[in-house]
Write a protein that holds these residues in place. Structure first.
Motif, PDB file in Angstrom:
ATOM      1  N   LYS B  54      49.519  34.375  48.759  1.00  0.00           N
ATOM      2  CA  LYS B  54      48.829  35.623  49.098  1.00  0.00           C
ATOM      3  C   LYS B  54      48.641  35.749  50.604  1.00  0.00           C
ATOM      4  CE  LYS B  54      46.692  37.692  45.379  1.00  0.00           C
ATOM      5  NZ  LYS B  54      45.483  38.286  44.780  1.00  0.00           N
ATOM      6  N   PRO B 181      53.572  41.728  45.719  1.00  0.00           N
ATOM      7  CA  PRO B 181      53.165  40.340  46.015  1.00  0.00           C
ATOM      8  C   PRO B 181      53.763  39.808  47.316  1.00  0.00           C
ATOM      9  CG  PRO B 181      54.698  40.415  44.146  1.00  0.00           C
ATOM     10  CD  PRO B 181      54.292  41.833  44.439  1.00  0.00           C
ATOM     11  N   HIS B 184      51.201  40.360  50.481  1.00  0.00           N
ATOM     12  CA  HIS B 184      49.823  39.940  50.207  1.00  0.00           C
ATOM     13  C   HIS B 184      49.294  40.318  48.827  1.00  0.00           C
ATOM     14  CE1 HIS B 184      49.846  38.711  54.310  1.00  0.00           C
ATOM     15  NE2 HIS B 184      49.882  39.940  54.781  1.00  0.00           N
ATOM     16  N   GLY B 185      49.928  41.268  48.114  1.00  0.00           N
ATOM     17  CA  GLY B 185      49.560  41.552  46.732  1.00  0.00           C
ATOM     18  C   GLY B 185      48.165  42.133  46.566  1.00  0.00           C
ATOM     19  N   VAL B 188      41.818  39.767  47.406  1.00  0.00           N
ATOM     20  CA  VAL B 188      41.227  38.476  47.025  1.00  0.00           C
ATOM     21  C   VAL B 188      39.727  38.591  46.771  1.00  0.00           C
ATOM     22  CG1 VAL B 188      42.971  37.029  48.116  1.00  0.00           C
ATOM     23  CG2 VAL B 188      40.992  37.775  49.463  1.00  0.00           C
ATOM     24  N   TRP B 221      41.839  41.648  51.603  1.00  0.00           N
ATOM     25  CA  TRP B 221      43.157  41.115  51.256  1.00  0.00           C
ATOM     26  C   TRP B 221      43.472  39.872  52.092  1.00  0.00           C
ATOM     27  CZ3 TRP B 221      42.288  46.313  50.596  1.00  0.00           C
ATOM     28  CH2 TRP B 221      42.836  46.927  49.467  1.00  0.00           C
TER      29      TRP B 221
END
Lengths: 259, 259
Positions: B54, B181, B184-185, B188, B221
């Protein structure tokens, strides 16, 4: 998966009491392809994986000499916990063993790559039957004329696995498997095998032939046996799993879905 | 993107005529974070990326000493085609340069990591405005108390970027960014900054502060500046881009979508 069930199976494999394929074992949990190399080649191989993510989706890489895959199975020993290993020397498959402790060194690095068993479970849950399961054999695998992207010593043909299905199911299979890039993701080819250099669909290079029924087309996915073709193409030393005899991870299949 | 437009921008950057941030430049095409290391550390860093996908989604890795990123920009030279570079020595940021040819050697390896500019474009297309674009500044970035998974010499805190938005937009943002993805997808963290160790949301560790409006929550992110925090934490030598001054790839944003 009850922890006890996993423990029981791993123990059995570790002590030589289980030497058959692992398809269907510990359902709901991912299985993995194995590649072991000397650390001198580890960067080039990891780069090869990064450049060929459909064939070689990396689930875990061990530190040199450490036989425990920390991310994929903290309770496991990579040297003994696979039912059968293939030993390649200068690209030739010279031996099949049930244990490779005698070949593991302080500079050995193990790579665990995602396996299609994960997306097969998702296909079945979507009502798409898996022919090689129905016919109780290994999935058919073929070398293709698709070149992988080279990295250092590693290069060679992409190996694919094949599943026959109806056209409508093939569309759904693209959707379903796209969710799982870490276990080969979407197919690489649908239909006419000759376009990717497969001459005879009834003669796989690895695994077993399966029936292609009227109204079905073959659907092809990149396969974790691709590194074994790279070993052969480049005369490399490598320890791998025997096709179909996979490493049992403690990673839940569904956690590998990107959406 | 017309090829001429790309050529014009790259030439300008290469010859020192463009030293400002690249946000919004060549829309539709991915931009990338840079990390340059000696090949002695290349395996450990690639492993660090694999373990922290990530923060460090790898788009391309050059062969040692080769300054052309074959997969991300065949026409580019990684030594000159970024507006500003940061030079880290023993973990200290000692210099900012517009060119790093004098530091590049036969054993240098360049890593290009996906950048959030790609998913920002997707968010905008989904009607979610990007605050730092509206306020014409850099995205705010923070060190967190989330530890990255170490690999060899590389370890340290995850760095995150933050975008404020309404709760309903945060849900859509999770969906939209999950498709990407390689840049960074999904986020978090959503909401309370203190839970990930951010004491003051108005004082970012990198980039600029932006306004958090009534009814908005911060969405976080993983960020490609994470390797720079690893350099600092472990006193490493490293060449990177200056935050916001990215490498312009020739990869179409949309081709990075997994579905």
């Amino acid at each position: 998966m009850p922890v006890e069930e996993r423990k029981r199976v791993i123990e059995k494999i570790r002590h030589g009491g289980w030497t058959t394929p692992t398809s269907g074992v510990l359902p709901g949990y991912a299985q993995a392809n194995l590649v072991v190399l000397d650390k001198a080649f580890a960067f080039e191989f990891l780069l090869y994986c990064q450049r060929n993510p459909k064939s070689c989706p990396v689930l875990d890489v061990t530190d040199p000499g450490i036989a425990v895959p920390a991310l994929a199975g903290k309770d496991a020993d990579i040297r003994s916990d696979i039912p059968k290993y293939h030993i390649y020397r200068s690209g030739e498959h010279v031996e099949t063993t049930e244990n490779m402790e005698h070949l593991w060194t302080d500079t050995s690095v193990a790579f665990l790559l995602g396996c299609s068993f994960t997306f097969e479970e998702a296909l079945i849950q979507n009502g798409i039957a898996i022919r090689h399961n129905e016919e109780n054999c290994n999935v058919p695998m073929f070398k293709t004329n698709i070149d992988t992207v080279p990295a250092g010593l590693f290069s060679g043909p992409m190996v694919v696995s094949m599943r026959p299905m109806k056209r409508a199911d093939a569309i759904r299979a693209v959707q379903v498997t796209s969710r799982f890039p870490d276990v080969h993701g979407a197919p690489v080819h649908i239909g006419d095998p000759s376009e990717i250099g497969i001459i005879n669909i009834t003669q796989p290079d690895y695994g077993d032939a399966v029936t292609l029924k009227e109204g079905e087309i073959p659907v092809f996915w990149a396969c974790g046996v691709t590194p074994q073709a790279a070993a052969k193409a480049n005369k490399l030393d490598m320890i791998t799993h025997a096709p179909g005899h996979m490493f049992l991870t403690d990673i839940k299949n569904e956690t590998l879905g990107v959406l």
